[in-house]
Motif scaffolding. Structure first.
Motif, mmCIF file in Angstrom:
data_model
loop_
_atom_site.group_PDB
_atom_site.id
_atom_site.type_symbol
_atom_site.label_atom_id
_atom_site.label_comp_id
_atom_site.label_asym_id
_atom_site.label_seq_id
_atom_site.Cartn_x
_atom_site.Cartn_y
_atom_site.Cartn_z
ATOM 1 N N GLY A 235 23.434 -51.427 -56.949
ATOM 2 C CA GLY A 235 24.815 -50.963 -57.096
ATOM 3 C C GLY A 235 25.490 -50.502 -55.830
ATOM 4 N N LEU A 236 24.723 -50.283 -54.767
ATOM 5 C CA LEU A 236 25.314 -49.836 -53.495
ATOM 6 C C LEU A 236 25.025 -50.887 -52.429
ATOM 7 C CD1 LEU A 236 24.414 -46.042 -53.651
ATOM 8 C CD2 LEU A 236 26.712 -47.019 -53.657
ATOM 9 N N HIS A 237 25.861 -51.907 -52.404
ATOM 10 C CA HIS A 237 25.687 -52.989 -51.440
ATOM 11 C C HIS A 237 25.946 -52.514 -50.012
ATOM 12 C CE1 HIS A 237 25.517 -56.481 -54.251
ATOM 13 N NE2 HIS A 237 26.084 -55.600 -55.049
ATOM 14 N N ASN A 238 25.320 -53.195 -49.079
ATOM 15 C CA ASN A 238 25.583 -52.943 -47.661
ATOM 16 C C ASN A 238 26.889 -53.645 -47.294
ATOM 17 O OD1 ASN A 238 25.531 -52.531 -44.914
ATOM 18 N ND2 ASN A 238 23.379 -53.090 -44.677
ATOM 19 N N VAL A 264 35.209 -47.770 -50.273
ATOM 20 C CA VAL A 264 36.006 -46.583 -50.594
ATOM 21 C C VAL A 264 35.826 -46.182 -52.056
ATOM 22 C CG1 VAL A 264 38.363 -45.690 -50.766
ATOM 23 C CG2 VAL A 264 37.703 -47.116 -48.812
ATOM 24 N N ILE A 265 35.724 -47.174 -52.938
ATOM 25 C CA ILE A 265 35.651 -46.906 -54.375
ATOM 26 C C ILE A 265 34.234 -46.616 -54.840
ATOM 27 C CG2 ILE A 265 35.898 -48.006 -56.648
ATOM 28 C CD1 ILE A 265 38.358 -49.445 -55.549
ATOM 29 N N GLN A 266 33.252 -47.317 -54.287
ATOM 30 C CA GLN A 266 31.913 -47.322 -54.867
ATOM 31 C C GLN A 266 31.141 -46.028 -54.647
ATOM 32 O OE1 GLN A 266 31.016 -49.209 -57.004
ATOM 33 N NE2 GLN A 266 28.792 -49.301 -57.156
ATOM 34 N N LEU A 267 31.319 -45.372 -53.512
ATOM 35 C CA LEU A 267 30.533 -44.162 -53.253
ATOM 36 C C LEU A 267 30.810 -43.060 -54.276
ATOM 37 C CD1 LEU A 267 30.492 -44.011 -49.345
ATOM 38 C CD2 LEU A 267 28.766 -44.922 -50.909
ATOM 39 N N PRO A 268 32.082 -42.720 -54.570
ATOM 40 C CA PRO A 268 32.310 -41.725 -55.637
ATOM 41 C C PRO A 268 31.919 -42.246 -57.017
ATOM 42 C CG PRO A 268 34.408 -42.564 -54.787
ATOM 43 C CD PRO A 268 33.340 -43.050 -53.865
ATOM 44 N N LEU A 269 32.095 -43.552 -57.256
ATOM 45 C CA LEU A 269 31.704 -44.129 -58.546
ATOM 46 C C LEU A 269 30.200 -44.000 -58.755
ATOM 47 C CD1 LEU A 269 32.603 -45.732 -61.060
ATOM 48 C CD2 LEU A 269 32.230 -47.828 -59.746
ATOM 49 N N ALA A 270 29.427 -44.254 -57.711
ATOM 50 C CA ALA A 270 27.966 -44.121 -57.806
ATOM 51 C C ALA A 270 27.555 -42.668 -58.018
ATOM 52 C CB ALA A 270 27.314 -44.683 -56.544
ATOM 53 N N LEU A 271 28.319 -41.752 -57.458
ATOM 54 C CA LEU A 271 28.039 -40.327 -57.662
ATOM 55 C C LEU A 271 28.182 -39.963 -59.136
ATOM 56 C CD1 LEU A 271 27.427 -37.612 -56.220
ATOM 57 C CD2 LEU A 271 29.893 -37.275 -56.061
ATOM 58 N N VAL A 272 29.246 -40.416 -59.775
ATOM 59 C CA VAL A 272 29.462 -40.160 -61.200
ATOM 60 C C VAL A 272 28.347 -40.810 -62.021
ATOM 61 C CG1 VAL A 272 30.987 -40.606 -63.162
ATOM 62 C CG2 VAL A 272 31.959 -39.928 -60.945
ATOM 63 N N PHE A 273 27.990 -42.042 -61.660
ATOM 64 C CA PHE A 273 26.931 -42.745 -62.383
ATOM 65 C C PHE A 273 25.602 -41.999 -62.250
ATOM 66 C CE2 PHE A 273 23.694 -46.066 -62.963
ATOM 67 C CZ PHE A 273 24.122 -46.623 -64.160
ATOM 68 N N GLY A 274 25.334 -41.449 -61.063
ATOM 69 C CA GLY A 274 24.116 -40.686 -60.865
ATOM 70 C C GLY A 274 24.048 -39.457 -61.765
ATOM 71 N N LEU A 275 25.185 -38.801 -61.952
ATOM 72 C CA LEU A 275 25.223 -37.637 -62.847
ATOM 73 C C LEU A 275 24.942 -38.047 -64.287
ATOM 74 C CD1 LEU A 275 28.340 -35.807 -61.342
ATOM 75 C CD2 LEU A 275 25.926 -35.179 -61.061
ATOM 76 N N VAL A 276 25.438 -39.222 -64.677
ATOM 77 C CA VAL A 276 25.143 -39.740 -66.014
ATOM 78 C C VAL A 276 23.649 -40.003 -66.166
ATOM 79 C CG1 VAL A 276 25.506 -41.682 -67.591
ATOM 80 C CG2 VAL A 276 27.440 -40.729 -66.314
ATOM 81 N N LEU A 277 23.039 -40.579 -65.124
ATOM 82 C CA LEU A 277 21.593 -40.848 -65.174
ATOM 83 C C LEU A 277 20.795 -39.545 -65.286
ATOM 84 C CD1 LEU A 277 21.122 -43.675 -62.506
ATOM 85 C CD2 LEU A 277 21.147 -43.893 -64.998
ATOM 86 N N MET A 278 21.237 -38.521 -64.579
ATOM 87 C CA MET A 278 20.546 -37.225 -64.667
ATOM 88 C C MET A 278 20.621 -36.657 -66.075
ATOM 89 S SD MET A 278 21.396 -35.231 -61.088
ATOM 90 C CE MET A 278 20.378 -33.850 -61.585
ATOM 91 N N LYS A 279 21.776 -36.811 -66.709
ATOM 92 C CA LYS A 279 21.924 -36.322 -68.078
ATOM 93 C C LYS A 279 21.036 -37.114 -69.028
ATOM 94 C CE LYS A 279 25.411 -35.103 -71.518
ATOM 95 N NZ LYS A 279 26.867 -35.053 -71.834
ATOM 96 N N MET A 280 20.962 -38.419 -68.808
ATOM 97 C CA MET A 280 20.084 -39.261 -69.627
ATOM 98 C C MET A 280 18.633 -38.846 -69.464
ATOM 99 S SD MET A 280 21.794 -42.998 -68.922
ATOM 100 C CE MET A 280 20.351 -43.846 -69.573
ATOM 101 N N ALA A 281 18.237 -38.541 -68.239
ATOM 102 C CA ALA A 281 16.845 -38.167 -67.970
ATOM 103 C C ALA A 281 16.496 -36.830 -68.601
ATOM 104 C CB ALA A 281 16.600 -38.118 -66.469
ATOM 105 N N ALA A 282 17.517 -35.999 -68.824
ATOM 106 C CA ALA A 282 17.270 -34.672 -69.388
ATOM 107 C C ALA A 282 16.980 -34.726 -70.884
ATOM 108 C CB ALA A 282 18.477 -33.761 -69.134
#
Length: 301
Positions: A235-238, A264-282
Motif C-alpha cells: 500500500g505504500l509504493h516508492n 500527498v494523499i497516501q501517507l495520511p490515508l495509510a495512517l488511518v488504515f493503520g489505526l483501523v488495523l490496530m482496532k482489528m487486532a484488539a
C-alpha cells in the motif's frame, strides 16, 4: 534540465542508499522462512495491482499520459516508509525489510515491462515514450547501485553503516519532500486542471492497495502481523522512484503527477488504515494464537 529534475535522482539515490545501509544478504535469504506471506505479497504486487490500476484508469477517464504515470506508480515497489508504518501498527518489520529488498531488485525488470505495456496500450502513437534498453540501464543505476553500495558499507563497516543510517534517512526524506512539493508547484496549472481525476484515482488506488495487501494474505492463512507488513509494503509504493523515472529517465513532467499526488494523499490515508488495523487486532477473534511478535526496527531475527 531544471533543478528539480537534476536533484530528484540525488534524492532517490539517498533513499536507496539508506535502504541498503539497513540490509544484509540474510534479508534476502529470510524470505524462505515466510514463503506464504512473501508469495501472497509478490503476486498481489506484480499481478493484482496493475490490473486494479487499469480499471481505475478507465473509471476516472485519465488522459493517456496520466494513465501511463498511474501504471508507472503501480509498477513501483514498496518504499522504505513501509517499514516505519509496519513498526507503528504491529507488523512484522523483518518481513517488510525482506519484501522491500526483493521488490526493489524485481523492479529492475518489472517496471520497464509494465511501463512499456502501458505506453503501447495508452499512448501507442508516441514512440518517444518507450523505455528502451539505454533507459532501462538508467533505471538499474538509479535503483540498484545505491542499494548495493549501502549493503557493501554495512558488510565491511557495520559501525559506520549504523552511524550513517539515521542521518541518511532523515536527509533523504527531507530532500524528497522538498522536491515533490517543488515539482507540484512547478506543474501547478496542469495539476489544477487534472486534480479532481488524479485525487480520486490515486486515493482509490491507495485505499484498494492497503485493503488488498491485508486481506489477500489473510485469505491464505497468513497471520495478522505478517498481513499488516504485506499491507503497508503493497500500500505504500516508492512513488519517488516513479517520479524520478518519469521526470529524469522519460523526461515527462505530466507523467510524474500521479505518483506526486499519490504521495500527498497516501501517507495520511495509510495512517488511518493503520489505526483501523490496530482496532482489528484488539478484538479477540482478529489475532490468532499463531501471530508472531513483530521484529523491532534494527533487529535481525
Amino acid at each position: 534540465m531544471d533543478l528539480v529534475s537534476t536533484a530528484l535522482p540525488v534524492g532517490m539515490g539517498m533513499v536507496m542508499l539508506g535502504l541498503g545501509l539497513g540490509l544484509t544478504v540474510g534479508d534476502f535469504a529470510r524470505i524462505a522462512h515466510r514463503p506464504r506471506a512473501v508469495l501472497a505479497a509478490l503476486l498481489t504486487q506484480l499481478l493484482v495491482l496493475p490490473a486494479v490500476c487499469v480499471g481505475l484508469i478507465y473509471l476516472f477517464g485519465l488522459s493517456p499520459i496520466l494513465a501511463v504515470g498511474m501504471m508507472l506508480l503501480a509498477a513501483s515497489p514498496g518504499g522504505p516508509i513501509a517499514n516505519l508504518y509496519s513498526h507503528l501498527f504491529g507488523g512484522d518489520v523483518a518481513l517488510n525489510v525482506s519484501l522491500t529488498a526483493i521488490n526493489s531488485v524485481l523492479a529492475i525488470v518489472t517496471m520497464p515491462v509494465i511501463y512499456n505495456f502501458a505506453v503501447l496500450h495508452y499512448a501507442a502513437g508516441d514512440g518517444a515514450l518507450g523505455l528502451q534498453f539505454g533507459k532501462a540501464v538508467e533505471v538499474f543505476a538509479i535503483v540498484l547501485v545505491p542499494v548495493a553500495i549501502g549493503m557493501f558499507i554495512r558488510q565491511r563497516r557495520a559501525t559506520i553503516a549504523r552511524r550513517l543510517d539515521r542521518p541518511v534517512r532523515i536527509t533523504s526524506l527531507a530532500l524528497v519532500v522538498v522536491l515533490i512539493v517543488a515539482a507540484l508547484v512547478q506543474n501547478w496549472e496542469i495539476l489544477a486542471d487534472n486534480f479532481g481525476h488524479l485525487a480520486g484515482a490515486t486515493a482509490t488506488f491507495g485505499a484498494v492497495n492497503l485493503a488488498l495487501g491485508y486481506s489477500l494474505p489473510r485469505l491464505v492463512s497468513v497471520v495478522h502481523a505478517q498481513a499488516v507488513a504485506c499491507s503497508f509494503e503493497i500500500g505504500l509504493h516508492n512513488a519517488v522512484m516513479a517520479i524520478v523515472i518519469a521526470r529524469t529517465v522519460i523526461g515527462s513532467e505530466q507523467m510524474a503527477l500521479p505518483p506526486a499526488v499519490y504521495t500527498v494523499i497516501q501517507l495520511p490515508l495509510a495512517l488511518v488504515f493503520g489505526l483501523v488495523l490496530m482496532k482489528m487486532a484488539a478484538t479477540p477473534h482478529a489475532t490468532p494464537r499463531a501471530v508472531e511478535r513483530p521484529t523491532p526496527i534494527g533487529e535481525r531475527p
